[in-house]
Design a protein around this motif. Structure first.
Motif, PDB file in Angstrom:
ATOM      1  N   SER A 147       0.858  -1.162  -0.032  1.00 11.27           N
ATOM      2  CA  SER A 147       0.057  -0.002   0.147  1.00 11.27           C
ATOM      3  C   SER A 147       0.803   1.339  -0.052  1.00 11.27           C
ATOM      4  O   SER A 147       1.699   1.692   0.996  1.00 11.27           O
ATOM      5  N   ARG A 148       1.085   2.078  -1.089  1.00 13.64           N
ATOM      6  CA  ARG A 148       1.681   3.192  -1.273  1.00 13.64           C
ATOM      7  C   ARG A 148       1.177   4.302  -0.344  1.00 13.64           C
ATOM      8  O   ARG A 148       1.870   4.816   0.356  1.00 13.64           O
ATOM      9  N   SER A 149      -0.288   4.391  -0.095  1.00 13.38           N
ATOM     10  CA  SER A 149      -0.775   5.325   1.015  1.00 13.38           C
ATOM     11  C   SER A 149      -0.330   5.060   2.335  1.00 13.38           C
ATOM     12  O   SER A 149      -0.148   6.021   3.296  1.00 13.38           O
ATOM     13  N   ARG A 150      -0.309   3.566   2.633  1.00  8.72           N
ATOM     14  CA  ARG A 150      -0.329   3.208   4.207  1.00  8.72           C
ATOM     15  C   ARG A 150       1.248   2.864   4.333  1.00  8.72           C
ATOM     16  O   ARG A 150       1.694   2.786   5.326  1.00  8.72           O
ATOM     17  N   GLN A 151       2.129   2.917   3.201  1.00  5.92           N
ATOM     18  CA  GLN A 151       3.556   2.266   3.374  1.00  5.92           C
ATOM     19  C   GLN A 151       3.471   1.055   4.121  1.00  5.92           C
ATOM     20  O   GLN A 151       4.542   1.103   4.915  1.00  5.92           O
ATOM     21  N   GLY A 152       2.973   0.044   3.747  1.00  2.81           N
ATOM     22  CA  GLY A 152       2.881  -1.111   4.494  1.00  2.81           C
ATOM     23  C   GLY A 152       2.284  -2.171   3.399  1.00  2.81           C
ATOM     24  O   GLY A 152       1.579  -1.927   2.688  1.00  2.81           O
ATOM     25  N   PHE A 153       2.327  -3.549   4.129  1.00  7.39           N
ATOM     26  CA  PHE A 153       1.836  -4.390   3.340  1.00  7.39           C
ATOM     27  C   PHE A 153       0.250  -4.594   3.589  1.00  7.39           C
ATOM     28  O   PHE A 153      -0.210  -4.303   4.465  1.00  7.39           O
ATOM     29  N   TRP A 154      -0.322  -4.918   2.649  1.00 10.76           N
ATOM     30  CA  TRP A 154      -1.794  -5.069   2.564  1.00 10.76           C
ATOM     31  C   TRP A 154      -2.200  -6.372   1.879  1.00 10.76           C
ATOM     32  O   TRP A 154      -2.153  -6.491   0.682  1.00 10.76           O
ATOM     33  N   ALA A 155      -2.642  -7.446   2.890  1.00 10.77           N
ATOM     34  CA  ALA A 155      -3.216  -8.659   2.474  1.00 10.77           C
ATOM     35  C   ALA A 155      -4.474  -8.266   1.887  1.00 10.77           C
ATOM     36  O   ALA A 155      -5.571  -7.918   2.862  1.00 10.77           O
ATOM     37  N   LYS A 156      -5.011  -8.310   0.716  1.00  7.10           N
ATOM     38  CA  LYS A 156      -6.230  -8.156   0.095  1.00  7.10           C
ATOM     39  C   LYS A 156      -7.141  -9.019   1.193  1.00  7.10           C
ATOM     40  O   LYS A 156      -7.181 -10.086   1.228  1.00  7.10           O
ATOM     41  N   GLY A 157      -8.323  -8.362   1.483  1.00  6.26           N
ATOM     42  CA  GLY A 157      -9.386  -8.736   2.224  1.00  6.26           C
ATOM     43  C   GLY A 157      -9.081  -8.899   3.891  1.00  6.26           C
ATOM     44  O   GLY A 157      -9.742  -9.368   4.734  1.00  6.26           O
ATOM     45  N   GLU A 158      -7.725  -8.388   4.381  1.00  2.96           N
ATOM     46  CA  GLU A 158      -7.676  -8.796   5.811  1.00  2.96           C
ATOM     47  C   GLU A 158      -8.503  -7.932   6.835  1.00  2.96           C
ATOM     48  O   GLU A 158      -8.669  -8.345   7.831  1.00  2.96           O
ATOM     49  N   THR A 159      -9.111  -6.913   6.166  1.00  4.23           N
ATOM     50  CA  THR A 159      -9.961  -6.271   6.902  1.00  4.23           C
ATOM     51  C   THR A 159     -11.580  -6.413   6.569  1.00  4.23           C
ATOM     52  O   THR A 159     -12.674  -6.492   7.191  1.00  4.23           O
ATOM     53  N   SER A 160     -11.612  -6.619   5.253  1.00  3.54           N
ATOM     54  CA  SER A 160     -12.949  -6.538   4.629  1.00  3.54           C
ATOM     55  C   SER A 160     -13.589  -8.051   4.509  1.00  3.54           C
ATOM     56  O   SER A 160     -14.657  -8.149   4.388  1.00  3.54           O
ATOM     57  N   GLY A 161     -12.634  -8.997   4.637  1.00  3.98           N
ATOM     58  CA  GLY A 161     -13.004 -10.439   4.217  1.00  3.98           C
ATOM     59  C   GLY A 161     -13.086 -10.781   2.517  1.00  3.98           C
ATOM     60  O   GLY A 161     -13.370 -11.635   2.254  1.00  3.98           O
ATOM     61  N   HIS A 162     -12.689  -9.727   1.724  1.00  6.57           N
ATOM     62  CA  HIS A 162     -12.834  -9.655   0.463  1.00  6.57           C
ATOM     63  C   HIS A 162     -11.530 -10.282  -0.303  1.00  6.57           C
ATOM     64  O   HIS A 162     -10.847  -9.403  -0.881  1.00  6.57           O
ATOM     65  N   VAL A 163     -11.055 -11.341   0.123  1.00  3.84           N
ATOM     66  CA  VAL A 163      -9.898 -11.937   0.069  1.00  3.84           C
ATOM     67  C   VAL A 163      -9.533 -12.332  -1.499  1.00  3.84           C
ATOM     68  O   VAL A 163     -10.595 -12.709  -2.224  1.00  3.84           O
ATOM     69  N   GLN A 164      -8.267 -12.071  -1.806  1.00  2.00           N
ATOM     70  CA  GLN A 164      -8.223 -12.602  -3.267  1.00  2.00           C
ATOM     71  C   GLN A 164      -7.152 -13.825  -3.097  1.00  2.00           C
ATOM     72  O   GLN A 164      -6.073 -13.680  -2.432  1.00  2.00           O
ATOM     73  N   ARG A 165      -7.325 -14.868  -3.649  1.00  2.00           N
ATOM     74  CA  ARG A 165      -6.619 -16.097  -3.682  1.00  2.00           C
ATOM     75  C   ARG A 165      -6.079 -16.219  -4.958  1.00  2.00           C
ATOM     76  O   ARG A 165      -6.673 -16.251  -5.907  1.00  2.00           O
ATOM     77  N   LEU A 166      -4.726 -16.602  -4.800  1.00  2.80           N
ATOM     78  CA  LEU A 166      -3.892 -16.618  -5.942  1.00  2.80           C
ATOM     79  C   LEU A 166      -4.090 -17.905  -6.755  1.00  2.80           C
ATOM     80  O   LEU A 166      -3.947 -19.022  -6.057  1.00  2.80           O
ATOM     81  N   VAL A 167      -4.483 -17.750  -7.960  1.00  2.00           N
ATOM     82  CA  VAL A 167      -4.670 -19.130  -8.763  1.00  2.00           C
ATOM     83  C   VAL A 167      -3.344 -19.197  -9.739  1.00  2.00           C
ATOM     84  O   VAL A 167      -2.349 -20.390  -9.606  1.00  2.00           O
ATOM     85  N   GLU A 168      -2.831 -18.215 -10.216  1.00  2.00           N
ATOM     86  CA  GLU A 168      -1.460 -18.113 -10.963  1.00  2.00           C
ATOM     87  C   GLU A 168      -1.133 -16.690 -11.112  1.00  2.00           C
ATOM     88  O   GLU A 168      -1.805 -15.881 -11.303  1.00  2.00           O
ATOM     89  N   MET A 169       0.285 -16.524 -11.107  1.00  3.39           N
ATOM     90  CA  MET A 169       1.153 -15.285 -11.274  1.00  3.39           C
ATOM     91  C   MET A 169       1.736 -15.361 -12.501  1.00  3.39           C
ATOM     92  O   MET A 169       2.280 -16.440 -12.865  1.00  3.39           O
ATOM     93  N   ARG A 170       1.624 -14.453 -13.229  1.00  8.81           N
ATOM     94  CA  ARG A 170       2.223 -14.290 -14.686  1.00  8.81           C
ATOM     95  C   ARG A 170       2.921 -12.981 -14.677  1.00  8.81           C
ATOM     96  O   ARG A 170       2.490 -11.921 -14.277  1.00  8.81           O
TER      97      ARG A 170
END
Length: 121
Positions: A54-77
């Motif tokens: 997160s550029r605004s928070r200057q820290g790591f942001w695990a998608k969904g950590e607060t909202s529950g709207h998680v992104q699970r990685l299927v494949e990275m390209r």
């Protein structure tokens, strides 16, 4: 051809970041764009939960950590210039902080901005 992946082999900007596009792996829908650094890439690959910088928070942001709207990685390209990532994900709930499925909810049509996605209920 296969080779061992090294995050240092990617091309980062002056801030050590690389753009990452999240796309629904099943539908192809583009969900959002965010930024990653070498450590967030490593965390994503280790856990399977997409983690951005997160550029605004200057820290790591695990998608969904607060909202529950998680992104699970299927494949990275990795793109051909090694300066952009495509994250094929399984998205739980909306991807956008506006509660929409995608951050790309405004289309330009005939010179006007048109909202094409409503917030999810």
């Amino acid at each position: 051809m296969t080779q061992t992946f090294d995050p240092a082999s990617l091309t980062y900007d002056a801030n050590g970041l690389i753009p990452a596009i999240a796309q629904d792996h099943a539908t192809g829908e583009v969900l959002m764009l965010a930024w990653m650094n070498a450590e967030s890439i490593a965390r994503t690959l280790a856990t399977g939960q997409v983690t951005y910088w997160s550029r605004s928070r200057q820290g790591f942001w695990a998608k969904g950590e607060t909202s529950g709207h998680v992104q699970r990685l299927v494949e990275m390209r990795i793109d051909c210039d090694r300066d952009c990532l495509l994250m094929l994900v399984d998205q739980v709930g909306p991807a956008c902080h506006t509660n929409r499925r995608s951050c790309f909810y405004t289309a330009l049509r005939e010179g006007a901005e048109v909202e094409i996605l409503k917030p999810m209920v």
